[in-house]
Design an enzyme around this catalytic site. Structure first.
Site, PDB file in Angstrom:
ATOM      1  N   MET A  29      34.407  35.088  33.504  1.00  0.00           N
ATOM      2  CA  MET A  29      34.885  33.950  32.711  1.00  0.00           C
ATOM      3  C   MET A  29      35.897  33.138  33.522  1.00  0.00           C
ATOM      4  O   MET A  29      36.633  32.320  32.957  1.00  0.00           O
ATOM      5  CB  MET A  29      35.502  34.434  31.409  1.00  0.00           C
ATOM      6  CG  MET A  29      34.474  35.153  30.530  1.00  0.00           C
ATOM      7  SD  MET A  29      34.858  35.103  28.783  1.00  0.00           S
ATOM      8  CE  MET A  29      36.422  35.964  28.743  1.00  0.00           C
ATOM      9  N   HIS A  33      40.854  36.809  39.853  1.00  0.00           N
ATOM     10  CA  HIS A  33      41.959  37.553  40.473  1.00  0.00           C
ATOM     11  C   HIS A  33      41.344  38.631  41.355  1.00  0.00           C
ATOM     12  O   HIS A  33      40.105  38.696  41.506  1.00  0.00           O
ATOM     13  CB  HIS A  33      42.884  38.116  39.402  1.00  0.00           C
ATOM     14  CG  HIS A  33      42.171  38.865  38.313  1.00  0.00           C
ATOM     15  ND1 HIS A  33      41.491  40.040  38.547  1.00  0.00           N
ATOM     16  CD2 HIS A  33      41.988  38.588  36.990  1.00  0.00           C
ATOM     17  CE1 HIS A  33      40.962  40.477  37.426  1.00  0.00           C
ATOM     18  NE2 HIS A  33      41.230  39.605  36.454  1.00  0.00           N
ATOM     19  N   HIS A  36      38.285  40.624  40.036  1.00  0.00           N
ATOM     20  CA  HIS A  36      37.000  39.927  40.221  1.00  0.00           C
ATOM     21  C   HIS A  36      36.578  39.967  41.691  1.00  0.00           C
ATOM     22  O   HIS A  36      35.408  40.163  42.013  1.00  0.00           O
ATOM     23  CB  HIS A  36      37.117  38.455  39.804  1.00  0.00           C
ATOM     24  CG  HIS A  36      37.458  38.231  38.364  1.00  0.00           C
ATOM     25  ND1 HIS A  36      38.680  37.758  37.964  1.00  0.00           N
ATOM     26  CD2 HIS A  36      36.745  38.408  37.237  1.00  0.00           C
ATOM     27  CE1 HIS A  36      38.698  37.635  36.643  1.00  0.00           C
ATOM     28  NE2 HIS A  36      37.538  38.022  36.169  1.00  0.00           N
ATOM     29  N   GLN A  60      31.362  34.905  22.386  1.00  0.00           N
ATOM     30  CA  GLN A  60      31.932  36.252  22.408  1.00  0.00           C
ATOM     31  C   GLN A  60      33.385  36.279  21.927  1.00  0.00           C
ATOM     32  O   GLN A  60      34.030  37.316  21.932  1.00  0.00           O
ATOM     33  CB  GLN A  60      31.792  36.888  23.791  1.00  0.00           C
ATOM     34  CG  GLN A  60      32.711  36.328  24.859  1.00  0.00           C
ATOM     35  CD  GLN A  60      32.421  36.945  26.218  1.00  0.00           C
ATOM     36  OE1 GLN A  60      31.348  36.754  26.784  1.00  0.00           O
ATOM     37  NE2 GLN A  60      33.375  37.701  26.750  1.00  0.00           N
ATOM     38  N   GLN A 159      32.078  47.510  27.610  1.00  0.00           N
ATOM     39  CA  GLN A 159      31.125  46.440  27.954  1.00  0.00           C
ATOM     40  C   GLN A 159      30.102  46.941  28.976  1.00  0.00           C
ATOM     41  O   GLN A 159      28.892  46.737  28.818  1.00  0.00           O
ATOM     42  CB  GLN A 159      31.904  45.248  28.508  1.00  0.00           C
ATOM     43  CG  GLN A 159      31.048  44.188  29.181  1.00  0.00           C
ATOM     44  CD  GLN A 159      31.880  43.001  29.616  1.00  0.00           C
ATOM     45  OE1 GLN A 159      32.299  42.213  28.778  1.00  0.00           O
ATOM     46  NE2 GLN A 159      32.137  42.853  30.896  1.00  0.00           N
ATOM     47  N   VAL A 182      40.796  47.485  39.367  1.00  0.00           N
ATOM     48  CA  VAL A 182      41.809  47.065  40.351  1.00  0.00           C
ATOM     49  C   VAL A 182      43.113  46.816  39.595  1.00  0.00           C
ATOM     50  O   VAL A 182      43.121  46.167  38.543  1.00  0.00           O
ATOM     51  CB  VAL A 182      41.355  45.797  41.102  1.00  0.00           C
ATOM     52  CG1 VAL A 182      42.442  45.307  42.045  1.00  0.00           C
ATOM     53  CG2 VAL A 182      40.071  46.074  41.862  1.00  0.00           C
ATOM     54  N   SER A 191      44.038  41.428  34.926  1.00  0.00           N
ATOM     55  CA  SER A 191      43.274  40.762  33.871  1.00  0.00           C
ATOM     56  C   SER A 191      43.670  39.293  33.861  1.00  0.00           C
ATOM     57  O   SER A 191      44.830  38.963  34.109  1.00  0.00           O
ATOM     58  CB  SER A 191      43.621  41.392  32.519  1.00  0.00           C
ATOM     59  OG  SER A 191      43.235  40.531  31.472  1.00  0.00           O
ATOM     60  N   ARG A 193      44.061  37.685  31.347  1.00  0.00           N
ATOM     61  CA  ARG A 193      44.992  37.532  30.221  1.00  0.00           C
ATOM     62  C   ARG A 193      46.423  37.958  30.574  1.00  0.00           C
ATOM     63  O   ARG A 193      47.341  37.698  29.796  1.00  0.00           O
ATOM     64  CB  ARG A 193      44.485  38.314  29.004  1.00  0.00           C
ATOM     65  CG  ARG A 193      43.239  37.682  28.384  1.00  0.00           C
ATOM     66  CD  ARG A 193      42.876  38.308  27.049  1.00  0.00           C
ATOM     67  NE  ARG A 193      41.880  37.537  26.327  1.00  0.00           N
ATOM     68  CZ  ARG A 193      40.565  37.794  26.339  1.00  0.00           C
ATOM     69  NH1 ARG A 193      40.094  38.804  27.028  1.00  0.00           N
ATOM     70  NH2 ARG A 193      39.724  37.026  25.659  1.00  0.00           N
TER      71      ARG A 193
HETATM   72  P1  AMP Z   1      36.054  38.575  32.873  1.00  0.00           P
HETATM   73  O1  AMP Z   1      36.214  37.357  33.697  1.00  0.00           O
HETATM   74  O2  AMP Z   1      37.311  39.086  32.263  1.00  0.00           O
HETATM   75  O3  AMP Z   1      34.918  38.465  31.887  1.00  0.00           O
HETATM   76  O4  AMP Z   1      35.608  39.722  33.883  1.00  0.00           O
HETATM   77  C1  AMP Z   1      34.482  39.569  34.708  1.00  0.00           C
HETATM   78  C2  AMP Z   1      34.153  40.887  35.344  1.00  0.00           C
HETATM   79  O5  AMP Z   1      35.249  41.302  36.156  1.00  0.00           O
HETATM   80  C3  AMP Z   1      33.903  42.010  34.319  1.00  0.00           C
HETATM   81  O6  AMP Z   1      32.828  42.820  34.777  1.00  0.00           O
HETATM   82  C4  AMP Z   1      35.206  42.752  34.335  1.00  0.00           C
HETATM   83  O7  AMP Z   1      35.083  44.103  33.964  1.00  0.00           O
HETATM   84  C5  AMP Z   1      35.611  42.622  35.788  1.00  0.00           C
HETATM   85  N1  AMP Z   1      37.045  42.824  35.932  1.00  0.00           N
HETATM   86  C6  AMP Z   1      38.048  42.141  35.320  1.00  0.00           C
HETATM   87  N2  AMP Z   1      39.248  42.651  35.654  1.00  0.00           N
HETATM   88  C7  AMP Z   1      39.011  43.689  36.479  1.00  0.00           C
HETATM   89  C8  AMP Z   1      39.840  44.629  37.173  1.00  0.00           C
HETATM   90  N3  AMP Z   1      41.156  44.613  37.052  1.00  0.00           N
HETATM   91  N4  AMP Z   1      39.235  45.553  37.943  1.00  0.00           N
HETATM   92  C9  AMP Z   1      37.881  45.592  38.065  1.00  0.00           C
HETATM   93  N5  AMP Z   1      37.048  44.735  37.456  1.00  0.00           N
HETATM   94  C10 AMP Z   1      37.602  43.805  36.674  1.00  0.00           C
END
Ligand code: AMP
Length: 284
Positions: A29, A33, A36, A60, A159, A182, A191, A193
């Site tokens: 999304m 960071h 990702h 979602q 998820q 990570v 995150s 967020r």
């Molecule tokens: P999002 O942008 O939050 O939807 O996350 C996109 C993808 O990155 C998802 O598969 C998340 O699980 C993964 N992701 C987000 N934060 C982390 C993290 N700290 N460590 C590993 N994967 C992450």
């Protein structure tokens, strides 16, 4: 290369497939960071071509959640992707993905609904319909990009497990690659967020990781009774924490566990400074 249109992505993928190249997809999304980035690096290592999707998926988000204020940093995200070997950043707008469908209007959209057993727990309990939105958009992305491999973080372990289940149940020809969480040096799971947290909130947010690490260390010392392990959390919680859940589940199928074992995953969700944070740890 930044693309906004489904047909443009299809055109490139078709060309790659003709050349026999493997394709990896990293759905995100945005507000990218290092978490990702670890998925992107793994994808670039494993696949000839990598597509990163950047799409804040309205279906979602539940009513009252942070869809409108979710951080959007596409220019920065595109640069990060391009600097790290990504071939295509796919950033469609809502109309490109859903036509004129309104948020969460399943009167007019075909949804992919994951099994109740998998969604009626953890985040699915408070985020009603969230995983329907996730599975629907991920399924669409799989159909658009037709990746050989897709990369998902263990940060969002429920998820990841649900996506694997969807892929198995619907015979989708893609291999799901899980990627470890990570963390900041402090232990806080990265995150998008976390941007909502003040410096003080960030300190209180460390409780999540501390609770999980302490549970794992108690388990390794021989305590496997889930109730006893749950009790150990309270020393890390105070008025700054609004605990939503602390659950012990089988890491493959989210079955409930009363005696922890090496295939147990411990999941936590807690609000800190009004921001809902999640984390988890594998006990094996
Ligand atoms: P999002 O942008 O939050 O939807 O996350 C996109 C993808 O990155 C998802 O598969 C998340 O699980 C993964 N992701 C987000 N934060 C982390 C993290 N700290 N460590 C590993 N994967 C992450």
């Amino acid at each position: 290369m930044l693309l906004h249109k489904i047909e443009e992505v299809r055109k490139h993928v078709k060309e790659w497939k003709k050349q026999g190249l493997s394709v990896g997809l990293v759905p995100t999304m945005g507000a990218l960071h290092d978490g990702h980035l670890s998925l992107i690096e793994k994808a670039v290592e494993k696949c000839d071509k990598v597509v990163v999707s950047v799409f804040v998926n309205p279906i979602q988000f539940c009513p009252g959640e942070d869809f409108d204020k979710y951080p959007r940093t596409l220019e920065q995200d595109t640069k990060l992707c391009e600097d790290n070997g990504v071939s295509i950043v796919f950033a469609p707008n809502t109309t490109e993905m859903y036509g004129e469908v309104q948020m969460r209007s399943n009167d007019f959209l075909t949804y992919v609904i994951p099994p109740f057993f998998y969604v009626n727990k953890l985040c699915g309990k408070s985020r009603i319909g969230h995983f329907d939105g996730v599975c629907t958009v991920v399924n669409k992305l799989f159909n658009i990009v037709q990746p050989d491999y897709a990369f998902f973080g263990e940060k969002d372990a429920q998820q990841l497990i649900i996506i694997k289940k969807m892929v198995d149940d619907l015979n989708i020809p893609v291999k799901i690659i899980p990627c470890p969480i990570v963390r900041e040096d402090s232990g806080l799971a990265m995150s998008s967020r976390n941007k909502y947290l003040s410096d003080e909130d960030k300190i209180h947010a460390l409780a999540l990781n501390k609770i999980l690490k302490n549970i794992k260390s108690c388990y390794q010392k021989g305590i496997n009774d889930v109730d006893a392990l749950k009790e150990t959390a309270y020393e890390f919680l105070d008025e700054h924490h609004d605990l939503e859940y602390l659950e012990f589940l089988n890491s493959d199928n989210l079955d409930e566990v009363t005696k922890a074992d090496n295939n147990t995953r411990v999941f936590i969700a807690c609000k800190v400074g009004g921001v809902r944070l999640i984390d988890n740890i594998y006990l094996g």
